[in-house]
Design an enzyme around this catalytic site. Structure first.
Site, PDB file in Angstrom:
ATOM      1  CB  SER A 355      -0.954  -0.031   1.201  1.00 36.67           C
ATOM      2  OG  SER A 355      -1.904   1.000   1.122  1.00 36.67           O
ATOM      3  CG  ASP A 430      -7.019  -2.318  -3.384  1.00 33.70           C
ATOM      4  OD1 ASP A 430      -7.549  -1.458  -2.673  1.00 33.70           O
ATOM      5  OD2 ASP A 430      -5.822  -2.640  -3.283  1.00 33.70           O
ATOM      6  CG  HIS A 507      21.031  -0.944 -28.035  1.00 38.12           C
ATOM      7  ND1 HIS A 507      21.519   0.051 -28.864  1.00 38.12           N
ATOM      8  CD2 HIS A 507      20.333  -1.799 -28.841  1.00 38.12           C
ATOM      9  CE1 HIS A 507      21.134  -0.178 -30.108  1.00 38.12           C
ATOM     10  NE2 HIS A 507      20.417  -1.301 -30.127  1.00 38.12           N
TER      11      HIS A 507
END
Length: 558
Positions: A355, A430, A507
């Protein structure tokens, strides 16, 4: 007489822990003033048993403390009422001050009676002897004996100082007493000349924002810092500490942050076990009403990891108030403690947050880029949308300004500064970090955290086609629907891995990557879905449901 005074002024003793045989001092160690003998579980009960005088005096003082806390929180309303009734005149205030002085003298007398009760108790006398010896000489033996007691943490000696690492003393780039570095929000009105007149015009809004943040705002954002809530949770917190110390062999420590706040921590060392994950340290960052005693620390513990839990400033044994700067200062000293005192390398440290703990977790990841991984459970990208959700729409400007200036939890911005492995855990039911209703999974701010992370790391892949297909995947209401979307676009995981590994070999690992620049739309969709699935896992639960150990998995990396 000196011992009696120590008992009067000494801290409250809550519990005497059971001491394991392997931790007891050898019988050959002589008893000295700086090495006293701690009690064994065979001689005394593990719960401290105060005598009647101490017990009743403690009850009176605790009740007075609760009344004081209630008076403090209700003081603005009480002041307004007394003013309207005309009770704030000098003729009324003087007698009231006499009553208050008499009450304080009575409470001082009660405290003295409590001290006498402690003085007559051999358990408390032995405890206060060990405490005084530890303050005089913080030897390992004295600390070991003091760790057998659970008492008011304000009297616990400091175990680690933020300036203790030698590199901090020699470097000018480290944190100062003003605090560690934070990412500051951009001005709300860019391009406007910051003249004296403009400053004067902004002053009323700035004062209002300051007052809101330091009164209602901070307590709404971090209810765990409210004294009355901590008082109600005290028995549960004491039980949680006892479990960590007695069953998990946890070691409590007090850390001093650069702002002067004292941070309460608990360390469970699993490096001596046969489990390989015990070599890794999980630093746990709790939620806005979470404490390490009963919080998310249980998940990595059950999974077999070494664990370091800590309480927010103003929570339980930690001092201060939980504003973003203080939070970051606390997290900084916790990480320094893990590296320089506990002996873990950054590559062996995992940051795990639940959270609102995502703020300190992402700050640590940004500030210590060599940490092994970051796991964010039920977290969000930015506080402003969630703050607007619970406040009236007419307060939008005030809420936005207050959050940006004083409570700026910019998780996504900080997370994008970290280059290592990240795992986001989204709770499908949630009710806290959704901006509409729990059933509307697309309003879960964990989605925005994922999208901002992927858009920063893989901007070419997360162009129009990739962004659209990831949104479709995030909108899926079940695992079956997720799999259907994944198979509809025929995601070839081996191909995705080969593309990413080839790019990394050519890269390097630093983000952002330009992979996908010369790729077809279907290829970008496949890569986008593949990356989204690797960075976010769903957990079918509400916000406060404990995460099972089997769901605690290490993030994906190439």
């Amino acid at each position: 007489m000196a011992k009696l005074l120590s008992c009067v002024l000494g801290p409250r003793l809550y519990k005497i822990y059971r001491e394991r045989d392997s931790e007891r001092a050898p019988a050959s160690v002589p008893e000295t003033p700086t090495a006293v003998t701690a009690p064994h579980s065979s001689s005394w009960d593990t719960y401290y048993q105060p005598r009647a005088l101490e017990k009743h005096a403690d009850s009176i003082l605790a009740l007075a403390s609760v009344f004081w806390s209630i008076s403090y929180y209700s003081s603005p309303f009480a002041f307004f009422y007394l003013y309207r009734k005309g009770y704030l005149s000098l003729s009324k205030v003087v007698p009231f001050s006499h009553y208050a002085g008499t009450l304080l003298l009575l409470l001082a007398g009660v405290a003295c009676l409590r001290g006498i009760g402690r003085w007559t108790n051999p358990q408390y006398r032995q405890f206060i002897t060990i405490l005084e010896a530890t303050h005089r000489n913080q030897s390992s033996e004295n600390k070991r004996q003091l760790a057998n007691y659970n008492f008011d943490f304000r009297s616990w000696p400091v175990d680690f100082h933020w300036e203790e690492p030698s590199s901090r003393k020699e470097s000018r780039g480290g944190p100062s007493r003003r605090g560690v570095a934070l990412l500051r929000p951009e001005p709300l009105h860019r391009g406007t000349a910051d003249t004296l007149l403009n400053r004067v015009k902004k002053l009323p809004c700035q004062i209002t924002s300051y007052l809101v943040a330091h009164t209602l705002g901070r307590r709404m954002l971090y209810p765990g810092s409210v004294y009355l809530l901590q008082k109600a949770l005290m028995p549960v917190l004491l039980q949680g500490q006892a479990r960590l110390v007695e069953e998990c062999n946890g070691r409590r420590a007090k850390l001093l942050a650069c702002d002067g706040n004292e941070i309460d921590t608990m360390f469970v060392d699993r490096r001596g076990t046969a489990q390989p994950q015990g070599q890794k340290l999980v630093i746990c960052c709790e939620g806005n009403a979470g404490f390490y005693e009963v919080g998310c620390i249980s998940t990595p513990l059950e999974a077999g990891y070494s664990v370091l839990g800590w309480n927010h400033p103003g929570f339980a044994g930690s001092t201060g108030v939980p504003f973003p700067q203080n939070e970051a200062n606390a997290m900084d000293v916790v990480v320094q403690f893990a590296i320089h005192r506990l002996g873990f390398q950054p590559q062996d440290i995992i940051i795990y947050a639940w959270s609102i703990g995502g703020f300190t977790a992402t700050w640590a990841a940004m500030s210590y880029p060599d940490v092994s991984a970051v796991i964010l459970d039920a977290s969000f990208d930015d506080l402003v949308p969630l703050a607007l959700k619970v406040m009236p729409d007419s307060w939008r400007g005030l809420v936005t300004r207050t959050v940006r200036q004083h409570l700026n939890l910019n998780n996504a911005e900080q997370l994008c500064r970290y280059l290592g492995p990240v795992l986001l855990i989204r709770r499908t039911k949630d009710e806290i970090i959704t901006t509409t209703v729990p059933e509307d999974i697309m309003s879960n701010r964990g989605n925005d955290l994922l999208l901002k992370l992927l858009q920063h790391r893989y901007p070419r892949v997360m162009a129009e086609e990739g962004l659209q297909v990831v949104r479709q995947w995030l909108e899926a209401s079940s695992q079956l629907e997720e799999a259907s979307i994944y198979s509809r676009w025929e995601v070839e995981e081996d191909w995705c891995l080969s593309v990413l590994r080839s790019y990394q070999a050519e890269h390097g690992p630093d983000f952002p990557w330009s992979v996908g620049e010369d790729m077809s739309a279907d290829g970008r969709r496949q890569l986008a879905l593949f990356l989204a699935r690797k960075h976010l896992h769903n957990f079918e639960a509400t916000h406060c449901t404990p995460l099972p150990a089997q769901n605690f998995q290490m993030p994906w990396h190439l």
